[in-house]
Design an enzyme around this catalytic site. Structure first.
Site, PDB file in Angstrom:
ATOM      1  N   VAL A  64      52.842  28.428  80.099  1.00  0.00           N
ATOM      2  CA  VAL A  64      51.588  28.603  80.835  1.00  0.00           C
ATOM      3  C   VAL A  64      50.378  28.095  80.065  1.00  0.00           C
ATOM      4  CG1 VAL A  64      52.434  30.549  82.200  1.00  0.00           C
ATOM      5  CG2 VAL A  64      51.253  30.984  80.020  1.00  0.00           C
ATOM      6  N   SER A  71      44.191  44.067  81.889  1.00  0.00           N
ATOM      7  CA  SER A  71      44.576  45.288  81.173  1.00  0.00           C
ATOM      8  C   SER A  71      43.380  46.225  81.154  1.00  0.00           C
ATOM      9  CB  SER A  71      44.991  44.960  79.735  1.00  0.00           C
ATOM     10  OG  SER A  71      45.067  46.148  78.942  1.00  0.00           O
ATOM     11  N   TYR A  97      43.443  40.353  72.092  1.00  0.00           N
ATOM     12  CA  TYR A  97      43.997  40.733  73.396  1.00  0.00           C
ATOM     13  C   TYR A  97      42.898  41.240  74.327  1.00  0.00           C
ATOM     14  CZ  TYR A  97      47.096  43.133  76.729  1.00  0.00           C
ATOM     15  OH  TYR A  97      47.747  43.575  77.862  1.00  0.00           O
ATOM     16  N   LYS A 127      41.807  39.620  77.943  1.00  0.00           N
ATOM     17  CA  LYS A 127      41.931  40.384  79.180  1.00  0.00           C
ATOM     18  C   LYS A 127      40.577  40.642  79.834  1.00  0.00           C
ATOM     19  CE  LYS A 127      46.394  40.717  79.387  1.00  0.00           C
ATOM     20  NZ  LYS A 127      47.143  40.043  80.481  1.00  0.00           N
TER      21      LYS A 127
END
Length: 243
Positions: A58, A136, A149, A153
């Site tokens: 991806v 998230s 992260y 997100k």
């Protein structure tokens, strides 16, 4: 009669976790599936009716573009896109290398952009479609040792809102799901101490399961259930975030 009868759904990160759970539910509801992942989806999932598998990185634009064209060649359209591919590990910010940061951003944010970029043009041409991005709850509230992260997100939520405003007038509804902690291979990169502390602070007292998140994706993908959701971030998160 299933809620997605006759629909064609592309799902990234479909080999495990939330992506696989969504794929199973969508198949049960009548959708034809195009499963995008670097790993091979389970035999059980591949044998569910009209299913094609595509080895997709991806983070690579050509890999994503080529796979989308394969789906269009086979089915003539894409009705639903679910971007669920992601990676996660725990790194203190002062120990984080630029390479670690860039890899997480590449998978967790660039991957969402690329999938939407190459699918949306076909949806716009058809005048209809649903894009569902898996974010998230940490993208809303932040998290210790998870700056890479969290940033990715949070970016997914921002991208979702921007695309929703641009594409809704063209018939394409874009929304996000921000799950709380869920028992999937994704959390293998987190320490036992982190998991124990997080479980203790959740009002529900436990992590979720992938099959408890999948119905939210079905709601957003279906009609009339998802018809009024535009640029929203839904939170099946065990009470971790209460907007």
């Amino acid at each position: 009669m299933g809620q997605l009868d006759g629909q064609v759904a592309v799902i990234t990160g479909a080999a495990s976790g939330i992506g696989a759970a969504i794929a199973r539910l969508f198949s049960a509801e009548g959708a034809a599936l195009a499963l995008f992942d670097l790993a091979e989806p389970s035999d059980e999932l591949q044998q569910r009716g009209d299913v094609s598998t595509h080895r997709v990185d991806v983070t690579d634009a050509e890999s994503v573009r080529r796979a989308v064209e394969e789906v269009i060649e086979r089915h003539g359209r894409v009705d639903v896109l679910v971007s669920a591919a992601g990676i996660l590990d725990e790194v203190p910010f002062l120990e984080m290398s630029p390479e670690r940061w860039e890899k997480t951003i590449a998978v967790d944010l660039r991957g969402v952009f690329l999938a939407a970029r190459y699918v949306a043009e076909h949806m716009v041409e058809a005048g209809a479609g649903r894009i569902i991005n898996i974010s998230s709850q940490l993208g809303i509230k932040g998290g210790v040792n998870l700056a890479h992260y969290v940033s990715a997100k949070a970016g997914v939520i921002g991208l979702t809102k921007a695309l929703a405003q641009e594409l809704a007038p063209k018939g394409v509804l874009v929304n996000a799901i921000a799950p709380g902690p869920v028992y999937t291979p994704l959390i293998d990169g987190l320490s036992d101490d982190w998991k124990s502390a997080k479980s203790a602070e959740l009002p529900l007292g436990r992590f979720g399961r992938p099959e408890e998140v999948a119905p939210t994706a079905l709601l957003l993908a279906s009609s009339p259930g998802g018809d009024l959701y535009v640029g929203q971030t839904l939170g099946p998160n065990s009470g971790d975030v209460m907007p």
